[in-house]
Design a protein around this motif. Structure first.
Motif, PDB file in Angstrom:
ATOM      1  N   CYS A 181       0.882  -1.164   0.000  1.00 32.30           N
ATOM      2  CA  CYS A 181       0.000   0.000   0.000  1.00 32.30           C
ATOM      3  C   CYS A 181       0.919   1.212   0.000  1.00 32.30           C
ATOM      4  CB  CYS A 181      -0.889   0.000   1.239  1.00 32.30           C
ATOM      5  SG  CYS A 181      -2.006   1.418   1.356  1.00 32.30           S
ATOM      6  N   ASN A 182       0.797   2.056  -1.030  1.00 28.92           N
ATOM      7  CA  ASN A 182       1.751   3.152  -1.218  1.00 28.92           C
ATOM      8  C   ASN A 182       1.029   4.405  -1.691  1.00 28.92           C
ATOM      9  OD1 ASN A 182       4.348   4.323  -1.402  1.00 28.92           O
ATOM     10  ND2 ASN A 182       4.455   3.875  -3.581  1.00 28.92           N
ATOM     11  N   PRO A 183       1.114   5.519  -0.893  1.00 25.14           N
ATOM     12  CA  PRO A 183       1.641   5.618   0.471  1.00 25.14           C
ATOM     13  C   PRO A 183       0.873   4.689   1.402  1.00 25.14           C
ATOM     14  CG  PRO A 183       1.272   7.813  -0.454  1.00 25.14           C
ATOM     15  CD  PRO A 183       0.623   6.834  -1.376  1.00 25.14           C
ATOM     16  N   ASN A 184       1.524   4.347   2.497  1.00 23.03           N
ATOM     17  CA  ASN A 184       1.046   3.225   3.290  1.00 23.03           C
ATOM     18  C   ASN A 184      -0.029   3.606   4.298  1.00 23.03           C
ATOM     19  OD1 ASN A 184       1.515   1.316   5.903  1.00 23.03           O
ATOM     20  ND2 ASN A 184       1.909   0.201   4.016  1.00 23.03           N
ATOM     21  N   ASN A 185      -1.006   2.762   4.397  1.00 20.37           N
ATOM     22  CA  ASN A 185      -1.949   2.732   5.509  1.00 20.37           C
ATOM     23  C   ASN A 185      -1.635   1.442   6.272  1.00 20.37           C
ATOM     24  OD1 ASN A 185      -4.122   2.639   7.263  1.00 20.37           O
ATOM     25  ND2 ASN A 185      -5.665   2.309   5.681  1.00 20.37           N
ATOM     26  N   PRO A 186      -1.171   1.519   7.520  1.00 19.34           N
ATOM     27  CA  PRO A 186      -1.395   2.574   8.506  1.00 19.34           C
ATOM     28  C   PRO A 186      -0.214   3.504   8.794  1.00 19.34           C
ATOM     29  CG  PRO A 186      -0.755   0.576   9.636  1.00 19.34           C
ATOM     30  CD  PRO A 186      -0.752   0.250   8.159  1.00 19.34           C
ATOM     31  N   THR A 187       0.950   3.308   8.187  1.00 12.35           N
ATOM     32  CA  THR A 187       2.156   3.996   8.650  1.00 12.35           C
ATOM     33  C   THR A 187       2.421   5.334   7.983  1.00 12.35           C
ATOM     34  OG1 THR A 187       3.631   2.981   7.010  1.00 12.35           O
ATOM     35  CG2 THR A 187       3.191   1.725   9.038  1.00 12.35           C
ATOM     36  N   GLY A 188       1.850   5.556   6.802  1.00 19.79           N
ATOM     37  CA  GLY A 188       2.151   6.768   6.049  1.00 19.79           C
ATOM     38  C   GLY A 188       3.461   6.713   5.290  1.00 19.79           C
ATOM     39  N   TYR A 189       4.154   5.570   5.322  1.00 17.10           N
ATOM     40  CA  TYR A 189       5.440   5.471   4.634  1.00 17.10           C
ATOM     41  C   TYR A 189       5.240   5.538   3.122  1.00 17.10           C
ATOM     42  CZ  TYR A 189      10.132   4.031   3.352  1.00 17.10           C
ATOM     43  OH  TYR A 189      11.397   4.002   2.808  1.00 17.10           O
ATOM     44  N   LEU A 190       6.122   6.273   2.440  1.00 17.08           N
ATOM     45  CA  LEU A 190       6.082   6.413   0.989  1.00 17.08           C
ATOM     46  C   LEU A 190       7.269   5.666   0.400  1.00 17.08           C
ATOM     47  CD1 LEU A 190       4.762   7.785  -1.498  1.00 17.08           C
ATOM     48  CD2 LEU A 190       6.325   9.708  -1.114  1.00 17.08           C
ATOM     49  N   TYR A 191       6.991   4.605  -0.371  1.00 18.36           N
ATOM     50  CA  TYR A 191       8.064   3.782  -0.925  1.00 18.36           C
ATOM     51  C   TYR A 191       8.830   4.522  -2.009  1.00 18.36           C
ATOM     52  CZ  TYR A 191       5.864  -0.094   1.557  1.00 18.36           C
ATOM     53  OH  TYR A 191       5.346  -0.902   2.534  1.00 18.36           O
ATOM     54  N   SER A 192      10.130   4.325  -2.026  1.00 16.32           N
ATOM     55  CA  SER A 192      11.007   5.001  -2.977  1.00 16.32           C
ATOM     56  C   SER A 192      11.075   4.225  -4.290  1.00 16.32           C
ATOM     57  CB  SER A 192      12.408   5.120  -2.395  1.00 16.32           C
ATOM     58  OG  SER A 192      13.000   3.829  -2.294  1.00 16.32           O
ATOM     59  N   ARG A 193      11.601   4.873  -5.315  1.00 21.49           N
ATOM     60  CA  ARG A 193      11.805   4.194  -6.592  1.00 21.49           C
ATOM     61  C   ARG A 193      12.722   2.984  -6.422  1.00 21.49           C
ATOM     62  NH1 ARG A 193      11.351   5.093 -12.045  1.00 21.49           N
ATOM     63  NH2 ARG A 193      10.448   7.175 -11.699  1.00 21.49           N
ATOM     64  N   ALA A 194      13.786   3.140  -5.653  1.00 23.23           N
ATOM     65  CA  ALA A 194      14.726   2.033  -5.459  1.00 23.23           C
ATOM     66  C   ALA A 194      14.041   0.843  -4.795  1.00 23.23           C
ATOM     67  CB  ALA A 194      15.920   2.497  -4.624  1.00 23.23           C
ATOM     68  N   GLU A 195      13.190   1.101  -3.809  1.00 23.69           N
ATOM     69  CA  GLU A 195      12.483   0.007  -3.140  1.00 23.69           C
ATOM     70  C   GLU A 195      11.544  -0.705  -4.108  1.00 23.69           C
ATOM     71  OE1 GLU A 195      12.166   1.472   1.512  1.00 23.69           O
ATOM     72  OE2 GLU A 195      10.944   2.490   0.005  1.00 23.69           O
ATOM     73  N   LEU A 196      10.840   0.058  -4.932  1.00 26.65           N
ATOM     74  CA  LEU A 196       9.910  -0.544  -5.878  1.00 26.65           C
ATOM     75  C   LEU A 196      10.643  -1.293  -6.988  1.00 26.65           C
ATOM     76  CD1 LEU A 196       7.254   2.288  -6.043  1.00 26.65           C
ATOM     77  CD2 LEU A 196       6.940   0.002  -5.112  1.00 26.65           C
ATOM     78  N   GLU A 197      11.783  -0.788  -7.414  1.00 22.54           N
ATOM     79  CA  GLU A 197      12.564  -1.497  -8.426  1.00 22.54           C
ATOM     80  C   GLU A 197      13.067  -2.828  -7.878  1.00 22.54           C
ATOM     81  OE1 GLU A 197      15.469   1.388  -9.572  1.00 22.54           O
ATOM     82  OE2 GLU A 197      14.184   2.244 -11.155  1.00 22.54           O
ATOM     83  N   ALA A 198      13.428  -2.846  -6.592  1.00 22.45           N
ATOM     84  CA  ALA A 198      13.857  -4.106  -5.971  1.00 22.45           C
ATOM     85  C   ALA A 198      12.700  -5.105  -5.927  1.00 22.45           C
ATOM     86  CB  ALA A 198      14.394  -3.838  -4.565  1.00 22.45           C
ATOM     87  N   LEU A 199      11.493  -4.610  -5.625  1.00 21.53           N
ATOM     88  CA  LEU A 199      10.318  -5.486  -5.631  1.00 21.53           C
ATOM     89  C   LEU A 199      10.017  -5.974  -7.041  1.00 21.53           C
ATOM     90  CD1 LEU A 199       7.676  -3.894  -3.214  1.00 21.53           C
ATOM     91  CD2 LEU A 199       8.903  -6.053  -2.930  1.00 21.53           C
ATOM     92  N   ARG A 200      10.177  -5.096  -8.022  1.00 25.59           N
ATOM     93  CA  ARG A 200       9.962  -5.511  -9.418  1.00 25.59           C
ATOM     94  C   ARG A 200      10.858  -6.677  -9.783  1.00 25.59           C
ATOM     95  NH1 ARG A 200      12.532  -1.641 -13.726  1.00 25.59           N
ATOM     96  NH2 ARG A 200      14.307  -2.401 -12.500  1.00 25.59           N
ATOM     97  N   ASP A 201      12.136  -6.545  -9.472  1.00 18.53           N
ATOM     98  CA  ASP A 201      13.084  -7.604  -9.833  1.00 18.53           C
ATOM     99  C   ASP A 201      12.727  -8.906  -9.131  1.00 18.53           C
ATOM    100  OD1 ASP A 201      14.334  -5.638 -11.299  1.00 18.53           O
ATOM    101  OD2 ASP A 201      15.955  -5.317  -9.858  1.00 18.53           O
TER     102      ASP A 201
END
Length: 400
Positions: free
Chosen positions: A170-190
């Motif tokens: 969930c981005n931005p995240n519920n419940p924490t409000g954390y916003l995932y970065s491009r680098a984090e999402l690229e790692a998930l993609r791979d």
């Protein structure tokens, strides 16, 4: 006497709503309650959306197509393509709220007994949706100390088995409000490409990103075209939670056709909600700019106020309108109920959501609460005063 189903017994209660009976009694007792427990904004719904409802002029309140009206899906495609999603109306399935989009995605992508990995804490109803679909949530812990950043990819690798079919964020995240970065999402993609997994992207809070931070969707990343399932809703974007209109987006045609069968089984999404949603796409940018400014100020009021209380720690979120705060308490479920049932400060109290319900791991979140900064700053300051006094007199406060 007839017996309740096992699934009914296993279905978790909502941590967001389960304390409502205590709140109702507190109101009957004359207490004023500051509701920080639920993401129901007090921001006004765009006038263009309300006017569309007022202007409805049909003679028969008819079914719509199961996938949603052609005009609404065309309008939605325009909205998403302004955000560089590169989709067509035939990639969009309109749903009865974001909740139905999530349940249809789970039912379409996973067999009973298969697993979905979700960083925790996560939106509490994911547990309920998974229970309904007979699938298994495999939680992966994120930590308050680093603001609930995405866990290390190696930790995801350790959880993947032959039963793993999807990862959800969930981005931005519920419940924490954390916003995932491009680098984090690229790692998930791979990772998803490597293990041939679906990637569910719940983007209900897309418009709420602060401090100049960039929102990245998996739809922006090359190579994930057959893997990504975007789950969205008008509820938060337009402060229209009661409209109950959402959508599922995928470029995977086999998945879309499967999801459509579930949509056909429930007949159609609401006509009036789609009429309002179609009009909402023309909401001017100035509306979102004003909302973002207001939420940034509210976030700062709540986060700074919480961190000023002895023993409290609250990371500063990059998006959405929630925080998870660590409090000096023995048990968040007990504390949140006590605040409603036994506590009053100047005849006021605060309703919060115990964070335990946002985790699947046993005993996690026992000293954390989720709060939504959906009230004006003056009310937030009064709520903070109640919380500070509550922590001072609560029998289970753990600070020295």
């Amino acid at each position: 006497m007839p017996q309740i189903s096992n699934k009914g017994i296993e279905m978790p209660a909502s941590p967001i709503r389960k304390l409502t009976p205590f709140a109702d009694q507190a109101k009957k007792d004359g207490k004023h309650i500051y509701h920080l427990n639920i993401g129901q904004p007090d921001i006004e719904t765009p006038e263009i959306m309300l006017n569309a409802l007022k202007g409805i002029d049909f003679k028969v309140w008819a079914y719509t197509a199961s996938e949603g009206t052609a005009s609404y899906r065309a309008k939605l495609a325009q909205y998403y393509n302004k955000l560089h999603y590169n989709i067509t109306p035939t990639d969009i399935l309109v749903t009865n709220g974001g909740s139905e989009a999530i349940t249809i995605a789970m039912q379409s992508c996973l067999n009973p007994g298969e697993e979905i990995i979700i960083p925790e804490p996560f939106y509490a109803n994911y547990n309920g949706f998974a229970c309904s679909a007979d699938i298994i949530v495999k939680p992966i812990m994120s930590y308050i100390e680093n603001g609930f950043a995405l866990p290390d990819i190696a930790a995801f690798e350790e959880l993947i088995t032959e039963k793993t079919k999807a990862i959800a964020i969930c981005n931005p995240n519920n419940p924490t409000g954390y916003l995932y970065s491009r680098a984090e999402l690229e790692a998930l993609r791979d990772l998803c490409i490597k293990h041939d997994l679906y990637l569910f992207s719940d983007e209900a809070y897309r418009e709420f990103c602060y401090d100049g931070k960039e929102f990245i969707s998996p739809m922006h990343l090359e190579g994930l075209e057959e893997h990504v399932v975007v789950l969205d809703t008008v509820s938060k974007r337009y402060s229209a939670c009661g409209a109950r209109i959402g959508c599922l987006i995928t470029k995977n045609k086999a998945l879309y056709q499967t999801a459509l069968k579930f949509a056909q089984a429930r007949l159609s999404p609401s006509l009036e909600g789609q009429i309002a949603g179609e009009a909402a796409v023309d909401t001017p940018d100035s509306y979102f700019e004003a909302v973002s400014t207001e939420y940034t100020a509210r976030r700062d009021t709540l986060v700074n106020g919480l961190n000023a209380i002895d023993g409290v720690f609250c990371p500063n979120p990059g998006g959405a309108f929630y925080v998870v705060a660590r409090l000096p308490i023995d048990n968040s479920d007990r504390f949140c109920q006590w605040m409603l049932e036994d506590f009053s400060y100047e005849n006021q109290t605060v309703m919060m959501a115990p964070a335990t319900g946002f985790y699947s791991s046993e005993n996690a979140g026992r000293n954390e609460v989720r709060m939504a900064y959906v009230l004006n700053q003056q009310d937030l300051k009064k709520a903070l005063a109640c919380i500070e006094e509550g922590l001072r007199v609560y029998p289970g406060t753990t600070r020295s």
